[in-house]
Write a protein that holds these residues in place. Sequence first.
Motif: not given
Length: 129
Positions: A66-78, A97-101, A103-108
């Motif tokens: 899930k973290l990887s998917e979020l990171e990929d989506k953030r890069k696509e968006l950028e 928003i993706y960066k915050i998500l 960060f939160l997922a990694q922290t959790k």
Amino acid sequence: MAGRPRKLNAKLESEILELISDGKTLRETFAEIEGYTWQSFRKELLLSDSLMTKYVKSKELAVDVKLSELEDKRKELEAKIESGDIDGKAGQNLTNIYKILVFLAQTKRNIYIQEKRCVFYATVAKIQQ
């Protein structure tokens, strides 16, 4: 479902853990598994430390997916922002928003790993006494 419920065998266990590690939710996982329920699997988890360990590792892998998917989506968006396909301001808000998500997922995840380590070391300490 009529009749006796299915027993957990090595093949079924592997199938369940693979779906979980692929990032499927419990609802999605047990919708795909024929004749076996979360309640039955949960009972097996509570009875077997080795199965619980495998389950925890599968969940950790799912978090990584899930973290990887979020990171990929953030890069696509950028990339879309840089190419002009998305308005810069709106796109930047989404990127933040993706960066915050992430960060939160990694922290959790880090908190979860620390909790597991504490439980492990407490168990080892009790055994050594």
